[in-house]
Write an enzyme that holds these catalytic residues in place. Structure first.
Site, mmCIF file in Angstrom:
data_model
loop_
_atom_site.group_PDB
_atom_site.id
_atom_site.type_symbol
_atom_site.label_atom_id
_atom_site.label_comp_id
_atom_site.label_asym_id
_atom_site.label_seq_id
_atom_site.Cartn_x
_atom_site.Cartn_y
_atom_site.Cartn_z
ATOM 1 N N ASP A 34 -5.141 4.681 1.225
ATOM 2 C CA ASP A 34 -4.125 3.454 1.272
ATOM 3 C C ASP A 34 -4.927 2.405 1.061
ATOM 4 O O ASP A 34 -5.887 2.175 1.751
ATOM 5 C CB ASP A 34 -3.443 3.472 2.937
ATOM 6 C CG ASP A 34 -2.355 2.559 2.945
ATOM 7 O OD1 ASP A 34 -2.576 1.686 2.286
ATOM 8 O OD2 ASP A 34 -1.574 2.903 3.623
ATOM 9 N N HIS A 75 -3.800 -0.948 1.182
ATOM 10 C CA HIS A 75 -3.288 -2.053 1.829
ATOM 11 C C HIS A 75 -3.907 -2.807 2.859
ATOM 12 O O HIS A 75 -4.445 -2.031 3.971
ATOM 13 C CB HIS A 75 -1.751 -2.061 2.657
ATOM 14 C CG HIS A 75 -0.813 -1.369 1.387
ATOM 15 N ND1 HIS A 75 -0.696 -0.191 1.150
ATOM 16 C CD2 HIS A 75 0.020 -2.236 0.961
ATOM 17 C CE1 HIS A 75 0.271 -0.085 0.064
ATOM 18 N NE2 HIS A 75 0.654 -1.433 -0.135
ATOM 19 N N SER A 102 0.460 8.018 3.636
ATOM 20 C CA SER A 102 -0.803 7.952 4.202
ATOM 21 C C SER A 102 -1.002 8.144 5.693
ATOM 22 O O SER A 102 -2.009 8.376 6.329
ATOM 23 C CB SER A 102 -1.564 6.605 3.881
ATOM 24 O OG SER A 102 -1.145 5.476 4.638
HETATM 25 CO CO1 B1M Z 1 2.298 -2.069 -1.584
HETATM 26 N N1 B1M Z 1 3.865 -0.828 -0.611
HETATM 27 N N2 B1M Z 1 1.970 -0.505 -2.621
HETATM 28 N N3 B1M Z 1 1.042 -3.156 -2.267
HETATM 29 N N4 B1M Z 1 2.979 -3.271 -0.364
HETATM 30 C C1 B1M Z 1 4.485 -1.574 0.586
HETATM 31 C C2 B1M Z 1 3.851 -1.243 2.019
HETATM 32 C C3 B1M Z 1 5.857 -1.031 0.455
HETATM 33 C C4 B1M Z 1 6.802 -0.975 1.726
HETATM 34 C C5 B1M Z 1 6.710 -1.950 -0.572
HETATM 35 C C6 B1M Z 1 8.090 -1.117 -1.064
HETATM 36 O O1 B1M Z 1 8.152 -0.435 -1.975
HETATM 37 N N5 B1M Z 1 9.045 -1.646 -0.576
HETATM 38 C C7 B1M Z 1 5.522 0.385 -0.240
HETATM 39 C C8 B1M Z 1 5.402 1.502 0.586
HETATM 40 C C9 B1M Z 1 6.658 2.675 0.903
HETATM 41 C C10 B1M Z 1 6.043 3.382 1.811
HETATM 42 O O2 B1M Z 1 5.347 4.345 1.432
HETATM 43 N N6 B1M Z 1 6.824 3.530 3.250
HETATM 44 C C11 B1M Z 1 4.486 0.055 -1.134
HETATM 45 C C12 B1M Z 1 3.841 0.978 -2.260
HETATM 46 C C13 B1M Z 1 4.912 2.150 -2.508
HETATM 47 C C14 B1M Z 1 2.674 0.591 -2.714
HETATM 48 C C15 B1M Z 1 1.950 1.169 -4.167
HETATM 49 C C16 B1M Z 1 2.123 2.784 -4.026
HETATM 50 C C17 B1M Z 1 2.970 0.755 -5.151
HETATM 51 C C18 B1M Z 1 2.542 1.409 -6.520
HETATM 52 O O3 B1M Z 1 1.637 1.483 -7.051
HETATM 53 N N7 B1M Z 1 3.582 2.101 -7.118
HETATM 54 C C19 B1M Z 1 0.722 1.017 -3.917
HETATM 55 C C20 B1M Z 1 -0.377 1.712 -3.151
HETATM 56 C C21 B1M Z 1 -1.514 1.805 -3.586
HETATM 57 C C22 B1M Z 1 -2.220 2.634 -2.549
HETATM 58 O O4 B1M Z 1 -2.465 2.106 -1.169
HETATM 59 N N8 B1M Z 1 -2.765 3.866 -2.777
HETATM 60 C C23 B1M Z 1 0.968 -0.538 -3.397
HETATM 61 C C24 B1M Z 1 -0.031 -1.533 -3.703
HETATM 62 C C25 B1M Z 1 0.134 -2.710 -3.257
HETATM 63 C C26 B1M Z 1 -0.684 -4.076 -3.484
HETATM 64 C C27 B1M Z 1 -2.198 -3.665 -4.135
HETATM 65 C C28 B1M Z 1 -0.212 -4.668 -4.581
HETATM 66 C C29 B1M Z 1 -0.506 -4.955 -2.305
HETATM 67 C C30 B1M Z 1 -1.958 -4.781 -1.243
HETATM 68 C C31 B1M Z 1 -2.740 -5.803 -1.475
HETATM 69 C C32 B1M Z 1 -3.618 -5.651 -0.316
HETATM 70 O O5 B1M Z 1 -3.332 -5.503 0.757
HETATM 71 N N9 B1M Z 1 -5.005 -6.314 -0.482
HETATM 72 C C33 B1M Z 1 0.717 -4.341 -1.870
HETATM 73 C C34 B1M Z 1 1.577 -5.145 -0.797
HETATM 74 C C35 B1M Z 1 1.100 -6.612 -0.628
HETATM 75 C C36 B1M Z 1 2.767 -4.698 -0.465
HETATM 76 C C37 B1M Z 1 3.694 -5.392 0.831
HETATM 77 C C38 B1M Z 1 4.589 -6.387 -0.331
HETATM 78 C C39 B1M Z 1 3.417 -6.370 1.708
HETATM 79 C C40 B1M Z 1 2.274 -5.638 2.748
HETATM 80 C C41 B1M Z 1 1.631 -6.877 3.442
HETATM 81 O O6 B1M Z 1 0.583 -7.210 3.329
HETATM 82 N N10 B1M Z 1 2.329 -7.403 4.490
HETATM 83 C C42 B1M Z 1 4.671 -4.107 1.075
HETATM 84 C C43 B1M Z 1 6.024 -4.359 1.528
HETATM 85 C C44 B1M Z 1 6.395 -5.012 2.648
HETATM 86 O O7 B1M Z 1 5.475 -4.927 3.768
HETATM 87 N N11 B1M Z 1 7.225 -5.947 2.899
HETATM 88 C C45 B1M Z 1 4.115 -2.995 0.493
HETATM 89 C C46 B1M Z 1 1.847 -8.557 5.326
HETATM 90 C C47 B1M Z 1 1.029 -8.026 6.517
HETATM 91 C C48 B1M Z 1 0.923 -9.132 7.333
HETATM 92 O O8 B1M Z 1 2.101 -7.094 7.098
HETATM 93 O O9 B1M Z 1 0.814 -4.987 6.529
HETATM 94 O O10 B1M Z 1 2.921 -4.708 7.672
HETATM 95 P P1 B1M Z 1 1.590 -5.475 7.635
HETATM 96 O O11 B1M Z 1 0.806 -5.455 8.767
HETATM 97 C C49 B1M Z 1 1.468 -6.152 10.161
HETATM 98 C C50 B1M Z 1 1.920 -4.789 10.807
HETATM 99 O O12 B1M Z 1 2.269 -3.753 10.301
HETATM 100 C C51 B1M Z 1 0.856 -4.739 11.700
HETATM 101 O O13 B1M Z 1 0.317 -5.779 12.222
HETATM 102 C C52 B1M Z 1 0.013 -6.567 10.766
HETATM 103 C C53 B1M Z 1 0.077 -8.021 11.252
HETATM 104 O O14 B1M Z 1 1.317 -8.365 11.893
HETATM 105 N N12 B1M Z 1 -0.285 -3.711 11.689
HETATM 106 C C54 B1M Z 1 -0.829 -2.950 12.560
HETATM 107 C C55 B1M Z 1 -0.712 -3.281 10.542
HETATM 108 N N13 B1M Z 1 -1.756 -2.427 10.792
HETATM 109 C C56 B1M Z 1 -2.066 -2.267 11.810
HETATM 110 C C57 B1M Z 1 -3.005 -1.620 12.413
HETATM 111 C C58 B1M Z 1 -2.873 -1.790 14.085
HETATM 112 C C59 B1M Z 1 -1.777 -2.625 14.698
HETATM 113 C C60 B1M Z 1 -0.796 -3.271 13.803
HETATM 114 O O15 B1M Z 1 -3.575 -1.123 14.877
HETATM 115 C C61 B1M Z 1 -4.779 -0.322 14.286
#
Ligand code: B1M
Length: 229
Positions: free
Chosen positions: A118, A120, A171
């Site tokens: 993963d 992200h 993941s």
């Molecule tokens: Co990706 N991605 N992505 N992506 N991406 C998601 C997660 C997805 C939901 C988008 C979608 O399709 N709707 C989806 C996952 C679906 C699923 O499996 N459920 C997805 C996918 C499918 C993919 C790829 C497979 C796409 C592809 O290549 N076909 C690929 C994966 C590659 C891989 O990992 N092997 C991929 C790639 C990417 C980018 C590289 C383009 C980029 C990441 C860049 C980076 O991180 N440097 C990216 C992004 C940006 C996203 C979305 C749009 C935004 C994620 C983010 O940064 N959110 C996401 C869709 C979405 O979330 N709406 C998506 C903002 C961040 C502040 O929030 O990460 O949720 P978040 O973290 C929060 C909480 O979750 C929590 O606290 C954080 C802060 O409040 N939290 C924790 C997180 N970790 C925690 C740990 C803790 C506690 C709390 O304790 C240890």
């Protein structure tokens, strides 16, 4: 409450809205230098703290994520925004938080990373920065971190907590793998393990035998404080 106090509150609220709008504009334009400069100037003029800027940036990334999900923007735009945000966190906000936290007594040591397969990083980095700003010693191992890497680092630094982030349904099982590996090595009781990330939940944490789950960065700090008490 008197009128001048109300006026001050309204002014603060307006400021936050305009700062968020400005940051959102820079993020969607991928204006990395502009975002870094703007954050630097807000910090320098004491208009906003680094922790508050991290919260605003988290909200902006959620907005960008929603736009991606609604197909308003596409993958290259998403990557551009994510890279812009990452640069501002790595080069401006994280160092600012570290500089202001130098004198703090450590609340505990946390090894954090995004699990194997993963990439992200943004949410996990926010959690790491919030923990740091709350006085924890944070070892951020980055992304695609294996069970062995988590455990080796925890052993090396004498961590209290291992934090596992996962943003992909595919993941999530690697969170479980870290816990299983700790058990295999007879180390499960040595560390508190917390999990987080969008597809995870309280039920999932319970199912895999984690010590806790947090929905966001603020909850993660509260959770760790609670379980280390
Ligand atoms: Co990706 N991605 N992505 N992506 N991406 C998601 C997660 C997805 C939901 C988008 C979608 O399709 N709707 C989806 C996952 C679906 C699923 O499996 N459920 C997805 C996918 C499918 C993919 C790829 C497979 C796409 C592809 O290549 N076909 C690929 C994966 C590659 C891989 O990992 N092997 C991929 C790639 C990417 C980018 C590289 C383009 C980029 C990441 C860049 C980076 O991180 N440097 C990216 C992004 C940006 C996203 C979305 C749009 C935004 C994620 C983010 O940064 N959110 C996401 C869709 C979405 O979330 N709406 C998506 C903002 C961040 C502040 O929030 O990460 O949720 P978040 O973290 C929060 C909480 O979750 C929590 O606290 C954080 C802060 O409040 N939290 C924790 C997180 N970790 C925690 C740990 C803790 C506690 C709390 O304790 C240890």
């Amino acid at each position: 409450m008197n009128i001048s106090c109300n006026k001050k509150k309204v002014k603060q609220a307006v400021n936050i809205v305009s700062i968020k709008e400005k940051i959102q504009g820079l993020v969607v334009e991928w204006d990395t230098d502009g975002l870094k400069d703007y954050c630097r100037s807000l910090l320098k003029n004491n208009e906003e703290s680094a922790s508050d800027l991290l919260k605003i940036i988290g909200d902006v990334m959620k907005f960008v994520g929603d736009q991606f999900e609604e197909e308003e923007i596409f993958l290259p735009e998403l990557i551009g925004s994510a890279e812009t945000v990452k640069a501002a966190i790595d080069e401006v906000l994280d160092p600012a938080i570290r500089a202001s936290g130098e004198e703090k007594e450590t609340m505990g040591k946390v090894v954090i990373g995004t699990v194997e397969s993963d990439v992200h990083s943004i949410g996990k980095d926010l959690v790491g920065s919030f923990l740091f700003s709350n006085g924890f010693e944070v070892y951020n191992l980055g992304v695609e971190v294996t069970a062995d890497q988590f455990i080796s680092k925890a052993e090396e630094v004498g961590a209290n907590v291992i934090g596992l982030s996962s943003l992909l349904t595919m993941s999530m099982d690697f969170q479980k793998e870290v816990i299983e590996e700790l058990k295999k090595r007879g180390l499960r009781d040595k560390y508190k393990v917390i999990v987080g990330g969008a597809p995870t939940s309280e039920d999932w944490a319970e199912k895999i035998g984690a010590d806790g789950w947090a929905d966001d960065a603020i909850e993660a700090v509260e959770l760790i404080k609670r379980i280390l008490k």
